[in-house]
Scaffold this motif. Sequence first.
Motif, PDB file in Angstrom:
ATOM      1  N   MET A 322      27.341  38.315  -1.125  1.00 33.16           N
ATOM      2  CA  MET A 322      26.970  37.055  -1.776  1.00 33.16           C
ATOM      3  C   MET A 322      28.196  36.357  -2.341  1.00 33.16           C
ATOM      4  SD  MET A 322      23.558  38.449  -3.722  1.00 33.16           S
ATOM      5  CE  MET A 322      23.294  36.970  -4.707  1.00 33.16           C
ATOM      6  N   ALA A 323      29.133  37.137  -2.905  1.00 32.41           N
ATOM      7  CA  ALA A 323      30.346  36.553  -3.479  1.00 32.41           C
ATOM      8  C   ALA A 323      31.176  35.857  -2.411  1.00 32.41           C
ATOM      9  CB  ALA A 323      31.171  37.638  -4.171  1.00 32.41           C
ATOM     10  N   VAL A 324      31.206  36.426  -1.189  1.00 34.45           N
ATOM     11  CA  VAL A 324      31.931  35.792  -0.087  1.00 34.45           C
ATOM     12  C   VAL A 324      31.353  34.409   0.186  1.00 34.45           C
ATOM     13  CG1 VAL A 324      32.508  35.939   2.363  1.00 34.45           C
ATOM     14  CG2 VAL A 324      32.522  38.015   0.967  1.00 34.45           C
ATOM     15  N   VAL A 325      30.032  34.326   0.228  1.00 32.69           N
ATOM     16  CA  VAL A 325      29.363  33.052   0.515  1.00 32.69           C
ATOM     17  C   VAL A 325      29.543  32.072  -0.642  1.00 32.69           C
ATOM     18  CG1 VAL A 325      27.142  31.961   1.040  1.00 32.69           C
ATOM     19  CG2 VAL A 325      27.679  34.216   2.000  1.00 32.69           C
ATOM     20  N   LEU A 326      29.394  32.542  -1.871  1.00 37.70           N
ATOM     21  CA  LEU A 326      29.501  31.663  -3.036  1.00 37.70           C
ATOM     22  C   LEU A 326      30.869  30.998  -3.126  1.00 37.70           C
ATOM     23  CD1 LEU A 326      27.657  33.903  -5.651  1.00 37.70           C
ATOM     24  CD2 LEU A 326      26.964  31.600  -4.984  1.00 37.70           C
ATOM     25  N   LEU A 327      31.918  31.734  -2.780  1.00 37.41           N
ATOM     26  CA  LEU A 327      33.266  31.163  -2.872  1.00 37.41           C
ATOM     27  C   LEU A 327      33.522  30.104  -1.814  1.00 37.41           C
ATOM     28  CD1 LEU A 327      35.326  34.358  -3.737  1.00 37.41           C
ATOM     29  CD2 LEU A 327      34.977  32.361  -5.198  1.00 37.41           C
ATOM     30  N   GLN A 328      32.690  30.062  -0.797  1.00 40.21           N
ATOM     31  CA  GLN A 328      32.791  28.995   0.192  1.00 40.21           C
ATOM     32  C   GLN A 328      31.841  27.842  -0.135  1.00 40.21           C
ATOM     33  OE1 GLN A 328      32.565  30.532   4.223  1.00 40.21           O
ATOM     34  NE2 GLN A 328      33.976  32.210   3.767  1.00 40.21           N
ATOM     35  N   ASN A 329      31.168  27.934  -1.301  1.00 40.06           N
ATOM     36  CA  ASN A 329      30.226  26.887  -1.732  1.00 40.06           C
ATOM     37  C   ASN A 329      30.344  26.721  -3.248  1.00 40.06           C
ATOM     38  OD1 ASN A 329      28.248  26.373   0.800  1.00 40.06           O
ATOM     39  ND2 ASN A 329      28.763  28.540   0.687  1.00 40.06           N
ATOM     40  N   LEU A 330      31.524  26.313  -3.712  1.00 38.16           N
ATOM     41  CA  LEU A 330      31.799  26.261  -5.145  1.00 38.16           C
ATOM     42  C   LEU A 330      31.003  25.175  -5.874  1.00 38.16           C
ATOM     43  CD1 LEU A 330      35.666  26.905  -5.280  1.00 38.16           C
ATOM     44  CD2 LEU A 330      33.805  28.485  -5.819  1.00 38.16           C
ATOM     45  N   GLN A 331      30.436  24.238  -5.135  1.00 42.86           N
ATOM     46  CA  GLN A 331      29.618  23.202  -5.775  1.00 42.86           C
ATOM     47  C   GLN A 331      28.186  23.669  -6.004  1.00 42.86           C
ATOM     48  OE1 GLN A 331      31.231  20.530  -6.884  1.00 42.86           O
ATOM     49  NE2 GLN A 331      33.015  21.541  -5.954  1.00 42.86           N
ATOM     50  N   GLY A 332      27.919  24.914  -5.631  1.00 41.21           N
ATOM     51  CA  GLY A 332      26.567  25.456  -5.764  1.00 41.21           C
ATOM     52  C   GLY A 332      25.881  25.520  -4.420  1.00 41.21           C
ATOM     53  N   ILE A 333      24.873  26.381  -4.322  1.00 41.65           N
ATOM     54  CA  ILE A 333      24.159  26.572  -3.064  1.00 41.65           C
ATOM     55  C   ILE A 333      22.721  26.964  -3.371  1.00 41.65           C
ATOM     56  CG2 ILE A 333      24.972  28.969  -2.929  1.00 41.65           C
ATOM     57  CD1 ILE A 333      24.871  28.749   0.113  1.00 41.65           C
ATOM     58  N   ASP A 334      21.774  26.420  -2.595  1.00 39.89           N
ATOM     59  CA  ASP A 334      20.370  26.772  -2.781  1.00 39.89           C
ATOM     60  C   ASP A 334      20.184  28.270  -2.570  1.00 39.89           C
ATOM     61  OD1 ASP A 334      19.680  24.175  -3.311  1.00 39.89           O
ATOM     62  OD2 ASP A 334      19.095  23.714  -1.245  1.00 39.89           O
ATOM     63  N   LEU A 335      19.342  28.891  -3.389  1.00 35.74           N
ATOM     64  CA  LEU A 335      19.129  30.331  -3.306  1.00 35.74           C
ATOM     65  C   LEU A 335      18.614  30.737  -1.925  1.00 35.74           C
ATOM     66  CD1 LEU A 335      19.107  33.111  -4.636  1.00 35.74           C
ATOM     67  CD2 LEU A 335      16.827  32.589  -5.548  1.00 35.74           C
ATOM     68  N   ASP A 336      17.733  29.923  -1.336  1.00 36.03           N
ATOM     69  CA  ASP A 336      17.211  30.241  -0.003  1.00 36.03           C
ATOM     70  C   ASP A 336      18.331  30.241   1.032  1.00 36.03           C
ATOM     71  OD1 ASP A 336      14.689  30.499  -1.023  1.00 36.03           O
ATOM     72  OD2 ASP A 336      14.017  28.486  -0.442  1.00 36.03           O
ATOM     73  N   LEU A 337      19.228  29.237   0.938  1.00 32.80           N
ATOM     74  CA  LEU A 337      20.343  29.168   1.884  1.00 32.80           C
ATOM     75  C   LEU A 337      21.330  30.298   1.633  1.00 32.80           C
ATOM     76  CD1 LEU A 337      21.726  27.688   4.194  1.00 32.80           C
ATOM     77  CD2 LEU A 337      22.809  26.168   2.514  1.00 32.80           C
ATOM     78  N   LEU A 338      21.551  30.629   0.364  1.00 38.29           N
ATOM     79  CA  LEU A 338      22.419  31.762   0.021  1.00 38.29           C
ATOM     80  C   LEU A 338      21.858  33.052   0.626  1.00 38.29           C
ATOM     81  CD1 LEU A 338      24.774  33.093  -1.527  1.00 38.29           C
ATOM     82  CD2 LEU A 338      23.294  33.150  -3.553  1.00 38.29           C
ATOM     83  N   THR A 339      20.550  33.221   0.539  1.00 42.26           N
ATOM     84  CA  THR A 339      19.913  34.403   1.131  1.00 42.26           C
ATOM     85  C   THR A 339      20.101  34.423   2.634  1.00 42.26           C
ATOM     86  OG1 THR A 339      18.231  34.397  -0.623  1.00 42.26           O
ATOM     87  CG2 THR A 339      17.725  35.644   1.379  1.00 42.26           C
ATOM     88  N   GLN A 340      19.884  33.275   3.259  1.00 48.85           N
ATOM     89  CA  GLN A 340      20.027  33.177   4.724  1.00 48.85           C
ATOM     90  C   GLN A 340      21.448  33.506   5.169  1.00 48.85           C
ATOM     91  OE1 GLN A 340      18.802  29.339   6.335  1.00 48.85           O
ATOM     92  NE2 GLN A 340      20.302  29.536   7.993  1.00 48.85           N
ATOM     93  N   LYS A 341      22.435  32.935   4.482  1.00 51.22           N
ATOM     94  CA  LYS A 341      23.830  33.167   4.860  1.00 51.22           C
ATOM     95  C   LYS A 341      24.261  34.607   4.571  1.00 51.22           C
ATOM     96  CE  LYS A 341      25.682  28.451   4.448  1.00 51.22           C
ATOM     97  NZ  LYS A 341      26.331  28.430   5.779  1.00 51.22           N
TER      98      LYS A 341
END
Length: 612
Positions: A322-341
């Motif tokens: 999750m941290a890998v994905v979050l750092l590529q989306n520093l403006q925030g990311i929908d929880l559903d999309l975070l789960t998918q990625k």
Amino acid sequence: HLSADALGAEADGFFDMLEERRRSSDLSYAFRSFNPLPYRGATDISASTLNRMVLESQYLSYVIQESKPSVGIHSSRLQLDTPIQEYPVILLPNHRSYMDFLVLSYIMFTYDLSIPVIAAGIPLMGMKLIGEIFRRSGAFFIRRAIGSDKLYWAVLSEYVRTIVRTGYAPLEFYIEGLRSRTLKSLTPKLGMLHMVLEPFFKGEVFDISLVPISISYERVLEESLLAHELLGVPKPKETTGALLKARTVLKENYGCMHVFFGNPVSVRDLVKGKINHRQYNLVPRDLPMKPSKEMQEFVSGLAHTIIRLQERNVVLSAWNLMAVVLLQNLQGIDLDLLTQKTLWLRRLAQRFGAHLRWPENVSDSEVMSSSVSLHHSVVRCEGGRVYLVEEEGPGPVTQEEGVFKQAAAVLMCASYRNQAVHVFTRPAMVAVAMTTAASHRTDDIFHNFTFLLELFSNEFVVIPGQAVQDFEEGCSLLQESGVIGRSDEEIYVKDNGQETIIFLRAILQPFIESYQVVFRYLCEESSQTLSEKMFSTNIRSFIMKLLISGVGEVQSYECLSSDLHKNVLSALLRMDAVTKTKVDDQNEFSVNKPAVKKIWDMLSKIIDCFLS
């Protein structure tokens, strides 16, 4: 609220070793009988006898006569009475938290294995009461920097060698030397390993077993402290008072700790055909002997290999991905999309050979929500969207303070990404090399790959002389995952592989951008000569101004990391673009600006490809 998993005989290789403790008391555990099996070849000696053997050794007497010191000799006492089982055993854990120091002794005690003798940093010795507890638990305290103090080196090396050759106890030390503030693996330090191996090469022991141990944390106690250290905040002094004040953190939930004991590495097997033992027959065992170039290369390769084995066995959690994905989306990311990625990344990580602990019989959405809840100090979820958390503070903040808070949040998250970054490093370098190569020809791609490998070999642990093997590993993982195709002379991205290539490039982007901005500072802002003490302060001030200006030249807050600045300097030293000299006990660096500019230009081509 910290649970620990140790390697066992269960089907998945792990079990919760604290489960039984939860049904009993700490007092009964502390007073349980302890019966470790003895080492067959060991001499049953006391701590005082061990110390006397060191101080009366012919080796130490020779060094004392040669150096003619005017000071006394002091040797740390050890309160250990238990030897080990088979050949001398060296425990080599990675170092990510202060907890590392205690966890292995706890495991060894639980399973009636000899408590290890542990090389610890000397600041711990000064802690009232705690220092003595550490000492009685097996610690001996050493200086982190020995320099040219031959007598200190002689006492320490004889102490270590005596422990190894007598089988007094397993020896535990951190091959990285220091606790990693980024939670990435560090370039190994070789001094202690040289000491440990010498009894084998001198024929004093038949073999030595090196045990790589991988410790990983779902949540690290020092996460905020580490981020602030990287931003230049001085490390708090290690004192008993500070420890007692910090005990309130133990009320928090820190998830699981995983401890993976790798297969023991036999030094005798490794050395076959690589080292000529006859050189040790020409010098009496009691006299010091400078390691040959052949020996230095062997020890360096072995140390790097141990760290790669540690990385291979690290157990990752859902949060690391999750941290890998979050750092590529520093403006925030929908929880559903975070789960998918994250689920997509889980499949990729597993194809790349990662050890991943994903809770069974729990829905993916629940895994994600519980991870966000556990790491409430790093992220928050509002309105179904996940953001990084910035530290709260009194009153309005200046622009610099605002950037500092944002950077601290990013670096805290990055530390958890860094626990997983080794899984993707080599495929990512291949992906970047393919993007920037002049053609699809394998030779052109390999040329760019070796440039990246050389430049970032302090950022990511690279075994010296194995560029071809690393390139093959990266290509094979991508090919087996259906990302690239290969012919005899060319490598190309498959139609369905573009998403993976873009993701892998983004893994390296913060490092590439950070190195580029340091190169810019050295070429355009710094003087020809600079001191090590002021370098990180000046470069951080330079980057802070760029971030505040918002001109777009710097986007990654990871550029502010002091560890990254040191890694850039180390890379330039290795690539002969910077030279180091000692002036009044301080390191000074002379910058070859044309050489730095040449490396900067090569890196700029890669940045241009990211932007195109």
